[in-house]
Design an enzyme around this catalytic site. Structure first.
Site, mmCIF file in Angstrom:
data_model
loop_
_atom_site.group_PDB
_atom_site.id
_atom_site.type_symbol
_atom_site.label_atom_id
_atom_site.label_comp_id
_atom_site.label_asym_id
_atom_site.label_seq_id
_atom_site.Cartn_x
_atom_site.Cartn_y
_atom_site.Cartn_z
ATOM 1 N N LYS A 126 0.716 -1.166 -0.036
ATOM 2 C CA LYS A 126 0.105 0.132 0.240
ATOM 3 C C LYS A 126 0.982 1.393 -0.193
ATOM 4 O O LYS A 126 0.370 2.198 -0.623
ATOM 5 C CB LYS A 126 -1.029 0.074 1.190
ATOM 6 C CG LYS A 126 -2.109 -1.106 1.068
ATOM 7 C CD LYS A 126 -3.250 -0.938 1.932
ATOM 8 C CE LYS A 126 -4.459 -1.817 1.849
ATOM 9 N NZ LYS A 126 -5.128 -1.902 3.153
ATOM 10 N N CYS A 174 -6.278 11.958 26.586
ATOM 11 C CA CYS A 174 -5.423 10.914 25.732
ATOM 12 C C CYS A 174 -6.164 9.536 25.469
ATOM 13 O O CYS A 174 -7.185 9.440 26.073
ATOM 14 C CB CYS A 174 -4.190 10.643 26.367
ATOM 15 S SG CYS A 174 -4.317 9.582 27.911
ATOM 16 N N CYS A 198 -16.797 -9.929 7.749
ATOM 17 C CA CYS A 198 -15.933 -9.026 7.613
ATOM 18 C C CYS A 198 -16.562 -7.543 7.920
ATOM 19 O O CYS A 198 -17.712 -7.419 7.685
ATOM 20 C CB CYS A 198 -15.192 -8.843 6.325
ATOM 21 S SG CYS A 198 -16.217 -8.318 4.754
ATOM 22 N N CYS A 251 -5.805 10.032 35.290
ATOM 23 C CA CYS A 251 -5.334 9.079 33.781
ATOM 24 C C CYS A 251 -4.502 8.162 34.558
ATOM 25 O O CYS A 251 -3.548 8.376 35.087
ATOM 26 C CB CYS A 251 -4.895 10.094 32.632
ATOM 27 S SG CYS A 251 -4.284 8.957 31.412
ATOM 28 N N CYS A 256 0.939 11.451 30.580
ATOM 29 C CA CYS A 256 -0.142 12.071 30.250
ATOM 30 C C CYS A 256 -0.452 13.107 31.462
ATOM 31 O O CYS A 256 -0.708 14.178 31.533
ATOM 32 C CB CYS A 256 -1.628 11.336 30.123
ATOM 33 S SG CYS A 256 -2.891 12.261 30.123
HETATM 34 ZN ZN LIG Z 1 -4.395 10.645 29.817
#
Ligand SMILES: [Zn+2]
Length: 298
Positions: A126, A174, A198, A251, A256
């Site tokens: 590709k 995130c 599929c 998080c 992050c």
């Molecule tokens: Zn995060």
């Protein structure tokens, strides 16, 4: 009619004519200028400096679950699949500086329901097929590597919804803060992933999502308009939900949390810069419209 068919056959057999590279983007309005319509965005006051597009690099990568939070890459999900290939073509036509394509798949006839790839490219990787097509379209783009901010996008397994999500570490959520592809479809994807079944795909949905992805990319890079942290597309209801994607203070990703801290610490400087910019814009608006005053109008 026969002549017409003959001409079309000759056209498809002949090698594509590739234009020579253009050193500078010109705003000159002539039929031979590939950038006149893009540079017109400047004259219309939409973009301040369109030529900056050449300074940016965009990487298009396959986006799995093992996304490295710290590699700040502006990217599209699905590699050079339905969305990625169309996004790559759009960015090439827009004159993006560098394009980095990641995909390990080969082109198959099953990909022909999608835009971009051609039947004669079956068997090529590709990436090779993409480089061939994109270089024919715009030889000014070279493929190379540079890491930037994430722009994540995807189309649902049932092919009738998609989304674009902007991931700026510390500023927006995130992948660990909130998993992508959570909203807009309303379909439980587990029911779609069965053996021998599929995923469905529609070139129209992929075209719309790729268009929105590249539109947001251009807005983000060239600093015009507003980029929604999350933009959804529901084809069945013609619904485009947007929402804020604030980072999660709890998080699970340490990087992050570190970026969130940095973002909060930089707030006073950001506010001051925004205030200065506002002041500058007011001054420009209050200033004289014309420097020359040929008719002595007071
Ligand atoms: Zn995060």
């Amino acid at each position: 009619m026969q002549l017409r068919v003959q001409n079309l056959t000759n056209l498809s057999e002949s090698a594509p004519i590739r234009r020579s590279k253009v050193k500078d983007m010109s705003a000159e309005v002539v039929d031979s200028n590939p950038y006149s319509r893009l540079m017109a965005l400047q004259r219309m006051g939409i973009v301040q400096n369109y030529e900056r597009i050449r300074e940016f690099s965009v990487a298009i990568v396959v986006c799995g679950n093992n996304v490295n939070q710290e590699s700040l890459t502006l990217a599209s999900a699905l590699g050079i699949g339905g969305v990625g290939s169309v996004a790559a073509e759009m960015l090439t036509r827009c004159g993006i500086g560098r394009l980095l394509l990641y995909d390990y798949d080969k082109v198959e006839l099953a990909n022909m329901n999608r835009l971009f790839f051609r039947p004669e490219q079956v068997g090529m990787t590709k990436t090779d097929a993409a480089v061939q097509t994109l270089s024919d379209i715009n030889p000014d783009v070279a493929c190379n590597e540079l890491n930037q901010t994430w722009m994540e996008s995807g189309v649902s397994e049932d092919a009738v919804s998609g989304h674009i999500q902007l991931l700026i570490p510390g500023e927006t959520a995130c992948f660990a803060c909130a998993p992508p592809l959570v909203v807009a479809s309303g379909v439980d994807e587990r029911t779609l992933k069965r053996e021998g079944v599929c995923a469905a795909s529609l070139p129209t949905t992929m075209g719309v999502v790729a268009g929105l992805l590249v539109q947001n990319t251009l807005k983000y890079l060239l600093k015009f308009g507003h980029v929604s942290p999350y933009l959804g597309y529901n084809a069945l209801k013609d619904f485009f939900p947007t929402m804020e994607m604030k980072p999660n203070p709890q998080c699970s990703n340490a990087a992050c949390l570190e970026r969130q801290k940095e973002y909060i610490l930089a707030k006073p400087a950001r506010d001051a810069a925004a205030k200065a910019k506002e002041k500058e814009e007011v001054l420009v608006m209050e200033g004289p419209v014309h420097d020359d005053n040929e008719w002595n109008i007071r």
